[in-house]
Design a protein around this motif. Structure first.
Motif, PDB file in Angstrom:
ATOM      1  N   ARG A 212      35.300  24.186  -4.591  1.00 22.78           N
ATOM      2  CA  ARG A 212      35.208  23.120  -3.611  1.00 22.78           C
ATOM      3  C   ARG A 212      34.014  23.283  -2.689  1.00 22.78           C
ATOM      4  O   ARG A 212      33.486  22.310  -2.200  1.00 22.78           O
ATOM      5  N   VAL A 213      33.579  24.496  -2.447  1.00 21.79           N
ATOM      6  CA  VAL A 213      32.402  24.719  -1.612  1.00 21.79           C
ATOM      7  C   VAL A 213      31.192  24.043  -2.236  1.00 21.79           C
ATOM      8  O   VAL A 213      30.315  23.549  -1.543  1.00 21.79           O
ATOM      9  N   CYS A 214      31.158  23.960  -3.542  1.00 16.37           N
ATOM     10  CA  CYS A 214      30.013  23.385  -4.260  1.00 16.37           C
ATOM     11  C   CYS A 214      30.113  21.876  -4.425  1.00 16.37           C
ATOM     12  O   CYS A 214      29.197  21.256  -4.930  1.00 16.37           O
ATOM     13  N   GLN A 215      31.198  21.258  -4.005  1.00 18.87           N
ATOM     14  CA  GLN A 215      31.411  19.838  -4.252  1.00 18.87           C
ATOM     15  C   GLN A 215      30.980  18.938  -3.097  1.00 18.87           C
ATOM     16  O   GLN A 215      31.304  17.763  -3.085  1.00 18.87           O
ATOM     17  N   PHE A 216      30.260  19.468  -2.145  1.00 19.26           N
ATOM     18  CA  PHE A 216      29.770  18.677  -1.030  1.00 19.26           C
ATOM     19  C   PHE A 216      28.309  18.322  -1.255  1.00 19.26           C
ATOM     20  O   PHE A 216      27.592  19.021  -1.951  1.00 19.26           O
ATOM     21  N   ASP A 217      27.859  17.250  -0.629  1.00 21.53           N
ATOM     22  CA  ASP A 217      26.454  16.849  -0.693  1.00 21.53           C
ATOM     23  C   ASP A 217      25.793  17.286   0.612  1.00 21.53           C
ATOM     24  O   ASP A 217      25.526  16.486   1.497  1.00 21.53           O
ATOM     25  N   TYR A 218      25.527  18.581   0.730  1.00 21.98           N
ATOM     26  CA  TYR A 218      25.034  19.155   1.983  1.00 21.98           C
ATOM     27  C   TYR A 218      23.746  18.488   2.445  1.00 21.98           C
ATOM     28  O   TYR A 218      23.580  18.211   3.622  1.00 21.98           O
ATOM     29  N   ALA A 219      22.837  18.218   1.536  1.00 29.44           N
ATOM     30  CA  ALA A 219      21.557  17.613   1.909  1.00 29.44           C
ATOM     31  C   ALA A 219      21.701  16.120   2.184  1.00 29.44           C
ATOM     32  O   ALA A 219      21.063  15.584   3.085  1.00 29.44           O
ATOM     33  N   GLY A 220      22.560  15.436   1.430  1.00 30.77           N
ATOM     34  CA  GLY A 220      22.660  13.981   1.523  1.00 30.77           C
ATOM     35  C   GLY A 220      23.612  13.458   2.569  1.00 30.77           C
ATOM     36  O   GLY A 220      23.497  12.302   2.984  1.00 30.77           O
ATOM     37  N   ASP A 221      24.574  14.276   3.009  1.00 27.48           N
ATOM     38  CA  ASP A 221      25.527  13.814   4.009  1.00 27.48           C
ATOM     39  C   ASP A 221      24.844  13.641   5.363  1.00 27.48           C
ATOM     40  O   ASP A 221      23.844  14.283   5.646  1.00 27.48           O
ATOM     41  N   PRO A 222      25.405  12.774   6.215  1.00 29.85           N
ATOM     42  CA  PRO A 222      24.830  12.548   7.547  1.00 29.85           C
ATOM     43  C   PRO A 222      24.889  13.804   8.412  1.00 29.85           C
ATOM     44  O   PRO A 222      25.488  14.807   8.028  1.00 29.85           O
ATOM     45  N   ASP A 223      24.311  13.729   9.591  1.00 30.97           N
ATOM     46  CA  ASP A 223      24.237  14.881  10.494  1.00 30.97           C
ATOM     47  C   ASP A 223      25.586  15.299  11.069  1.00 30.97           C
ATOM     48  O   ASP A 223      25.757  16.441  11.478  1.00 30.97           O
ATOM     49  N   ASP A 224      26.538  14.381  11.128  1.00 29.75           N
ATOM     50  CA  ASP A 224      27.874  14.678  11.630  1.00 29.75           C
ATOM     51  C   ASP A 224      28.885  14.449  10.508  1.00 29.75           C
ATOM     52  O   ASP A 224      28.989  13.335   9.992  1.00 29.75           O
ATOM     53  N   VAL A 225      29.627  15.489  10.165  1.00 32.79           N
ATOM     54  CA  VAL A 225      30.586  15.436   9.061  1.00 32.79           C
ATOM     55  C   VAL A 225      31.968  15.773   9.607  1.00 32.79           C
ATOM     56  O   VAL A 225      32.139  16.748  10.339  1.00 32.79           O
ATOM     57  N   ILE A 226      32.959  14.949   9.259  1.00 36.73           N
ATOM     58  CA  ILE A 226      34.347  15.227   9.612  1.00 36.73           C
ATOM     59  C   ILE A 226      35.106  15.513   8.322  1.00 36.73           C
ATOM     60  O   ILE A 226      35.093  14.700   7.396  1.00 36.73           O
ATOM     61  N   ILE A 227      35.753  16.656   8.270  1.00 35.85           N
ATOM     62  CA  ILE A 227      36.582  17.012   7.120  1.00 35.85           C
ATOM     63  C   ILE A 227      38.035  16.859   7.562  1.00 35.85           C
ATOM     64  O   ILE A 227      38.512  17.595   8.427  1.00 35.85           O
ATOM     65  N   ASP A 228      38.735  15.892   6.973  1.00 31.93           N
ATOM     66  CA  ASP A 228      40.118  15.602   7.342  1.00 31.93           C
ATOM     67  C   ASP A 228      41.061  16.297   6.366  1.00 31.93           C
ATOM     68  O   ASP A 228      41.151  15.928   5.206  1.00 31.93           O
ATOM     69  N   LEU A 229      41.769  17.300   6.856  1.00 34.43           N
ATOM     70  CA  LEU A 229      42.706  18.062   6.029  1.00 34.43           C
ATOM     71  C   LEU A 229      44.162  17.703   6.341  1.00 34.43           C
ATOM     72  O   LEU A 229      45.059  18.535   6.198  1.00 34.43           O
ATOM     73  N   SER A 230      44.391  16.464   6.737  1.00 33.32           N
ATOM     74  CA  SER A 230      45.734  16.029   7.128  1.00 33.32           C
ATOM     75  C   SER A 230      46.767  16.229   6.030  1.00 33.32           C
ATOM     76  O   SER A 230      47.929  16.480   6.314  1.00 33.32           O
ATOM     77  N   ASP A 231      46.385  16.099   4.787  1.00 33.74           N
ATOM     78  CA  ASP A 231      47.333  16.204   3.681  1.00 33.74           C
ATOM     79  C   ASP A 231      47.214  17.523   2.926  1.00 33.74           C
ATOM     80  O   ASP A 231      47.670  17.629   1.798  1.00 33.74           O
ATOM     81  N   ALA A 232      46.585  18.508   3.537  1.00 34.76           N
ATOM     82  CA  ALA A 232      46.388  19.791   2.863  1.00 34.76           C
ATOM     83  C   ALA A 232      46.987  20.908   3.712  1.00 34.76           C
ATOM     84  O   ALA A 232      47.290  20.726   4.885  1.00 34.76           O
ATOM     85  N   HIS A 233      47.145  22.061   3.097  1.00 31.09           N
ATOM     86  CA  HIS A 233      47.647  23.235   3.809  1.00 31.09           C
ATOM     87  C   HIS A 233      46.760  24.420   3.463  1.00 31.09           C
ATOM     88  O   HIS A 233      46.457  24.651   2.299  1.00 31.09           O
ATOM     89  N   ILE A 234      46.317  25.144   4.466  1.00 29.24           N
ATOM     90  CA  ILE A 234      45.523  26.350   4.265  1.00 29.24           C
ATOM     91  C   ILE A 234      46.491  27.516   4.141  1.00 29.24           C
ATOM     92  O   ILE A 234      47.219  27.834   5.081  1.00 29.24           O
ATOM     93  N   TRP A 235      46.499  28.161   2.984  1.00 31.40           N
ATOM     94  CA  TRP A 235      47.472  29.211   2.704  1.00 31.40           C
ATOM     95  C   TRP A 235      46.994  30.611   3.023  1.00 31.40           C
ATOM     96  O   TRP A 235      47.809  31.486   3.292  1.00 31.40           O
ATOM     97  N   ASP A 236      45.683  30.858   2.926  1.00 30.22           N
ATOM     98  CA  ASP A 236      45.255  32.248   3.015  1.00 30.22           C
ATOM     99  C   ASP A 236      43.821  32.369   3.533  1.00 30.22           C
ATOM    100  O   ASP A 236      43.147  31.378   3.790  1.00 30.22           O
TER     101      ASP A 236
END
Length: 94
Positions: A25-49
């Motif tokens: 998943r770290v590789c699935q972002f468009d780091y160069a192409g995304d705008p200067d402000d990025v919001i990652i919404d993890l409302s439906d996810a759970h961080i396990w570890d």
């Protein structure tokens, strides 16, 4: 501003954000192409570890290297506690 939802390449809805998928998943972002402000919404996810926190750190680091800001929103309470305790303290290795 880019809004990346939990059901985008970052995390499937209602699925754990965990080691099995963190590296890819770290590789699935468009780091160069995304705008200067990025919001990652993890409302439906759970961080396990710690590996999940390290993966999010790696994402934030890659955006920061390009002068971009990241906000992670929507963490449930257990995920927020884990993220707050470990963010910035792990060697991502990505």
């Amino acid at each position: 501003m880019a809004l990346i939802w939990a059901n985008s390449p970052l995390a499937a809805p209602m699925q754990p954000f965990c080691l099995a998928s963190s590296n890819d998943r770290v590789c699935q972002f468009d780091y160069a192409g995304d705008p200067d402000d990025v919001i990652i919404d993890l409302s439906d996810a759970h961080i396990w570890d710690a590996s999940s926190v390290a993966a999010l750190d790696a994402v934030e680091t890659k955006y920061a290297a390009r002068g971009k800001k990241v906000a992670i929103v929507g963490l449930n309470q257990p995920s927020a506690r884990l993220h707050d305790a470990l963010a910035g303290q792990l060697a991502a290795g990505h």
